[in-house]
Motif scaffolding. Sequence first.
Motif, PDB file in Angstrom:
ATOM      1  N   VAL A   4       2.730   1.931  -6.606  1.00 16.89           N
ATOM      2  CA  VAL A   4       2.130   1.569  -5.327  1.00 16.89           C
ATOM      3  C   VAL A   4       2.468   0.105  -5.079  1.00 16.89           C
ATOM      4  CG1 VAL A   4      -0.026   1.328  -4.039  1.00 16.89           C
ATOM      5  CG2 VAL A   4       0.278   3.240  -5.614  1.00 16.89           C
ATOM      6  N   VAL A   5       2.982  -0.179  -3.903  1.00 17.93           N
ATOM      7  CA  VAL A   5       3.403  -1.531  -3.556  1.00 17.93           C
ATOM      8  C   VAL A   5       2.180  -2.423  -3.405  1.00 17.93           C
ATOM      9  CG1 VAL A   5       4.634  -2.952  -1.878  1.00 17.93           C
ATOM     10  CG2 VAL A   5       5.419  -0.631  -2.365  1.00 17.93           C
ATOM     11  N   ALA A   6       2.101  -3.488  -4.209  1.00 19.07           N
ATOM     12  CA  ALA A   6       1.010  -4.446  -4.110  1.00 19.07           C
ATOM     13  C   ALA A   6       1.437  -5.656  -3.284  1.00 19.07           C
ATOM     14  CB  ALA A   6       0.548  -4.892  -5.493  1.00 19.07           C
ATOM     15  N   LYS A   7       2.656  -6.148  -3.516  1.00 17.30           N
ATOM     16  CA  LYS A   7       3.206  -7.280  -2.774  1.00 17.30           C
ATOM     17  C   LYS A   7       4.620  -6.934  -2.338  1.00 17.30           C
ATOM     18  CE  LYS A   7       0.956 -10.952  -5.408  1.00 17.30           C
ATOM     19  NZ  LYS A   7       1.219 -12.095  -6.294  1.00 17.30           N
ATOM     20  N   VAL A   8       4.972  -7.413  -1.165  1.00 16.85           N
ATOM     21  CA  VAL A   8       6.328  -7.232  -0.678  1.00 16.85           C
ATOM     22  C   VAL A   8       7.087  -8.519  -0.944  1.00 16.85           C
ATOM     23  CG1 VAL A   8       7.758  -6.796   1.341  1.00 16.85           C
ATOM     24  CG2 VAL A   8       5.569  -5.625   1.087  1.00 16.85           C
ATOM     25  N   ILE A   9       8.165  -8.416  -1.724  1.00 15.62           N
ATOM     26  CA  ILE A   9       8.998  -9.582  -1.995  1.00 15.62           C
ATOM     27  C   ILE A   9      10.433  -9.253  -1.620  1.00 15.62           C
ATOM     28  CG2 ILE A   9       7.538 -10.548  -3.797  1.00 15.62           C
ATOM     29  CD1 ILE A   9       9.380  -9.319  -5.862  1.00 15.62           C
ATOM     30  N   ARG A  10      11.193 -10.278  -1.281  1.00 21.29           N
ATOM     31  CA  ARG A  10      12.575 -10.076  -0.860  1.00 21.29           C
ATOM     32  C   ARG A  10      13.574 -10.548  -1.901  1.00 21.29           C
ATOM     33  NH1 ARG A  10      10.245 -11.498   4.323  1.00 21.29           N
ATOM     34  NH2 ARG A  10      10.451  -9.687   5.671  1.00 21.29           N
ATOM     35  N   LYS A  11      13.206 -11.523  -2.705  1.00 25.65           N
ATOM     36  CA  LYS A  11      14.108 -12.088  -3.702  1.00 25.65           C
ATOM     37  C   LYS A  11      13.709 -11.608  -5.087  1.00 25.65           C
ATOM     38  CE  LYS A  11      16.339 -14.787  -0.864  1.00 25.65           C
ATOM     39  NZ  LYS A  11      17.742 -14.648  -0.582  1.00 25.65           N
ATOM     40  N   GLY A  19       0.796  -1.222   0.000  1.00 25.11           N
ATOM     41  CA  GLY A  19       0.000   0.000   0.000  1.00 25.11           C
ATOM     42  C   GLY A  19       0.828   1.271   0.000  1.00 25.11           C
ATOM     43  N   ASP A  20       2.134   1.188   0.224  1.00 26.40           N
ATOM     44  CA  ASP A  20       2.984   2.375   0.213  1.00 26.40           C
ATOM     45  C   ASP A  20       3.146   2.906  -1.217  1.00 26.40           C
ATOM     46  OD1 ASP A  20       3.405   2.268   2.916  1.00 26.40           O
ATOM     47  OD2 ASP A  20       5.418   1.427   2.793  1.00 26.40           O
ATOM     48  N   GLU A  21       3.213   4.238  -1.344  1.00 26.63           N
ATOM     49  CA  GLU A  21       3.478   4.855  -2.638  1.00 26.63           C
ATOM     50  C   GLU A  21       4.965   5.169  -2.729  1.00 26.63           C
ATOM     51  OE1 GLU A  21       1.484   8.403  -5.096  1.00 26.63           O
ATOM     52  OE2 GLU A  21       2.797   9.069  -3.469  1.00 26.63           O
ATOM     53  N   VAL A  22       5.615   4.664  -3.764  1.00 21.51           N
ATOM     54  CA  VAL A  22       7.050   4.865  -3.965  1.00 21.51           C
ATOM     55  C   VAL A  22       7.237   5.731  -5.205  1.00 21.51           C
ATOM     56  CG1 VAL A  22       9.253   3.731  -4.392  1.00 21.51           C
ATOM     57  CG2 VAL A  22       7.561   2.630  -2.918  1.00 21.51           C
ATOM     58  N   ARG A  23       7.988   6.828  -5.047  1.00 25.54           N
ATOM     59  CA  ARG A  23       8.348   7.692  -6.169  1.00 25.54           C
ATOM     60  C   ARG A  23       9.843   7.551  -6.397  1.00 25.54           C
ATOM     61  NH1 ARG A  23       4.936  12.078  -7.666  1.00 25.54           N
ATOM     62  NH2 ARG A  23       2.930  11.886  -6.629  1.00 25.54           N
ATOM     63  N   LEU A  24      10.207   7.258  -7.638  1.00 21.73           N
ATOM     64  CA  LEU A  24      11.598   7.004  -7.976  1.00 21.73           C
ATOM     65  C   LEU A  24      11.980   7.814  -9.200  1.00 21.73           C
ATOM     66  CD1 LEU A  24      14.233   5.211  -7.969  1.00 21.73           C
ATOM     67  CD2 LEU A  24      12.936   3.620  -9.390  1.00 21.73           C
ATOM     68  N   ARG A  25      13.007   8.667  -9.072  1.00 19.71           N
ATOM     69  CA  ARG A  25      13.556   9.379 -10.223  1.00 19.71           C
ATOM     70  C   ARG A  25      14.735   8.560 -10.729  1.00 19.71           C
ATOM     71  NH1 ARG A  25      15.520  14.867  -8.993  1.00 19.71           N
ATOM     72  NH2 ARG A  25      15.846  13.967  -6.964  1.00 19.71           N
ATOM     73  N   HIS A  26      14.574   7.986 -11.919  1.00 20.97           N
ATOM     74  CA  HIS A  26      15.610   7.102 -12.454  1.00 20.97           C
ATOM     75  C   HIS A  26      15.524   7.093 -13.974  1.00 20.97           C
ATOM     76  CE1 HIS A  26      18.421   3.781 -12.423  1.00 20.97           C
ATOM     77  NE2 HIS A  26      17.614   3.083 -13.200  1.00 20.97           N
ATOM     78  N   GLY A  27      16.638   7.182 -14.611  1.00 22.59           N
ATOM     79  CA  GLY A  27      16.652   7.125 -16.072  1.00 22.59           C
ATOM     80  C   GLY A  27      16.009   8.317 -16.739  1.00 22.59           C
TER      81      GLY A  27
END
Length: 127
Positions: free
Chosen positions: A67-74, A52-60
Amino acid sequence: MASDEGTTTRIDSWLWSVRLIKTRSAATTACRAGHVRVNGDRVKAAHAVRGGDEVRLRHGGRERIVVVAKVIRKRVGASVAAECFVDNSPPPPPREETPVAAHRDRGAGRPTKRDRREIEQLMLRGR
Protein backbone atom coordinates in the motif's frame (compact mmCIF):
# COMPACT_ATOMS: atom_id res chain seq x y z
CA MET A 1 11.57 13.79 -0.65
CA ALA A 2 8.37 13.58 1.34
CA SER A 3 5.23 14.10 -0.64
CA ASP A 4 1.96 15.93 -0.30
CA GLU A 5 -1.40 14.17 -0.27
CA GLY A 6 -2.33 15.28 -3.81
CA THR A 7 0.87 14.43 -5.66
CA THR A 8 1.10 11.57 -8.11
CA THR A 9 3.85 9.83 -10.05
CA ARG A 10 4.15 7.09 -12.65
CA ILE A 11 3.83 3.54 -11.32
CA ASP A 12 7.04 2.34 -13.01
CA SER A 13 9.00 5.22 -11.52
CA TRP A 14 7.52 4.62 -8.05
CA LEU A 15 8.29 0.87 -8.11
CA TRP A 16 11.90 1.68 -8.98
CA SER A 17 12.12 4.53 -6.45
CA VAL A 18 11.04 2.39 -3.50
CA ARG A 19 13.34 -0.45 -4.58
CA LEU A 20 10.68 -3.08 -5.31
CA ILE A 21 12.22 -3.55 -8.78
CA LYS A 22 15.90 -3.14 -9.57
CA THR A 23 15.65 -0.96 -12.70
CA ARG A 24 13.04 1.36 -14.13
CA SER A 25 13.10 -0.46 -17.47
CA ALA A 26 12.34 -3.72 -15.62
CA ALA A 27 9.40 -1.98 -13.94
CA THR A 28 8.13 -0.80 -17.33
CA THR A 29 8.48 -4.34 -18.71
CA ALA A 30 6.56 -5.76 -15.74
CA CYS A 31 3.73 -3.28 -16.40
CA ARG A 32 3.62 -4.22 -20.10
CA ALA A 33 3.50 -7.92 -19.21
CA GLY A 34 0.53 -7.37 -16.88
CA HIS A 35 2.41 -8.18 -13.66
CA VAL A 36 1.45 -4.90 -11.97
CA ARG A 37 -2.03 -4.11 -10.67
CA VAL A 38 -3.17 -0.96 -8.91
CA ASN A 39 -6.39 -1.28 -6.92
CA GLY A 40 -7.15 -4.54 -8.76
CA ASP A 41 -6.71 -3.20 -12.33
CA ARG A 42 -3.84 -3.98 -14.69
CA VAL A 43 -2.04 -0.75 -15.44
CA LYS A 44 0.36 0.67 -17.98
CA ALA A 45 3.71 2.11 -16.94
CA ALA A 46 2.43 5.70 -17.10
CA HIS A 47 -0.47 5.09 -14.69
CA ALA A 48 -0.54 7.66 -11.89
CA VAL A 49 -0.16 6.30 -8.37
CA ARG A 50 -1.12 8.25 -5.24
CA GLY A 51 -1.07 7.65 -1.51
CA GLY A 52 -3.39 4.88 -0.30
CA ASP A 53 -3.35 2.88 -3.55
CA GLU A 54 -2.86 -0.89 -3.30
CA VAL A 55 -0.17 -2.18 -5.67
CA ARG A 56 0.15 -5.89 -6.49
CA LEU A 57 3.37 -6.92 -8.18
CA ARG A 58 4.34 -10.40 -9.41
CA HIS A 59 8.13 -10.37 -9.46
CA GLY A 60 10.84 -12.85 -8.63
CA GLY A 61 8.50 -15.82 -8.36
CA ARG A 62 6.21 -14.30 -5.72
CA GLU A 63 3.46 -11.75 -5.37
CA ARG A 64 4.12 -8.54 -3.46
CA ILE A 65 1.14 -6.61 -2.07
CA VAL A 66 1.98 -3.09 -0.92
CA VAL A 67 0.00 0.00 0.00
CA VAL A 68 1.47 3.33 -1.05
CA ALA A 69 2.27 5.45 2.01
CA LYS A 70 4.34 8.19 0.32
CA VAL A 71 4.72 9.14 -3.30
CA ILE A 72 8.33 9.74 -4.27
CA ARG A 73 9.85 10.43 -7.67
CA LYS A 74 13.57 9.92 -7.07
CA ARG A 75 15.31 6.75 -5.90
CA VAL A 76 16.18 6.95 -2.21
CA GLY A 77 18.07 4.86 0.32
CA ALA A 78 16.66 1.54 1.48
CA SER A 79 15.68 2.82 4.94
CA VAL A 80 13.76 5.78 3.47
CA ALA A 81 12.21 3.59 0.76
CA ALA A 82 10.85 1.18 3.38
CA GLU A 83 8.84 4.07 4.89
CA CYS A 84 7.15 4.81 1.56
CA PHE A 85 4.97 1.68 1.52
CA VAL A 86 3.24 -0.78 3.83
CA ASP A 87 4.06 -4.38 2.91
CA ASN A 88 1.03 -6.70 3.16
CA SER A 89 2.67 -9.53 1.19
CA PRO A 90 2.42 -13.13 2.33
CA PRO A 91 5.77 -14.44 3.55
CA PRO A 92 7.96 -16.10 0.92
CA PRO A 93 7.83 -19.90 0.83
CA PRO A 94 10.54 -21.68 2.82
CA ARG A 95 13.52 -22.90 0.80
CA GLU A 96 12.65 -26.56 1.48
CA GLU A 97 9.40 -26.24 -0.47
CA THR A 98 11.00 -24.88 -3.62
CA PRO A 99 11.48 -27.61 -6.24
CA VAL A 100 14.95 -28.95 -6.89
CA ALA A 101 16.33 -28.01 -10.30
CA ALA A 102 18.56 -30.28 -12.30
CA HIS A 103 22.17 -29.10 -12.18
CA ARG A 104 25.12 -30.06 -14.34
CA ASP A 105 28.69 -28.93 -13.86
CA ARG A 106 29.98 -26.46 -16.40
CA GLY A 107 32.03 -28.15 -19.09
CA ALA A 108 30.59 -31.59 -18.32
CA GLY A 109 29.63 -31.97 -21.97
CA ARG A 110 26.53 -33.48 -23.43
CA PRO A 111 24.41 -35.59 -21.02
CA THR A 112 24.65 -39.34 -21.38
CA LYS A 113 21.58 -41.54 -21.60
CA ARG A 114 21.95 -42.30 -17.87
CA ASP A 115 22.22 -38.56 -17.05
CA ARG A 116 19.14 -37.82 -19.14
CA ARG A 117 17.11 -40.46 -17.29
CA GLU A 118 18.19 -39.02 -13.93
CA ILE A 119 17.20 -35.53 -15.04
CA GLU A 120 13.80 -36.79 -16.19
CA GLN A 121 13.27 -38.49 -12.81
CA LEU A 122 14.04 -35.20 -11.04
CA MET A 123 11.61 -33.36 -13.30
CA LEU A 124 8.85 -35.89 -12.56
CA ARG A 125 9.40 -35.53 -8.80
CA GLY A 126 9.07 -31.74 -9.03
CA ARG A 127 5.51 -31.96 -10.43
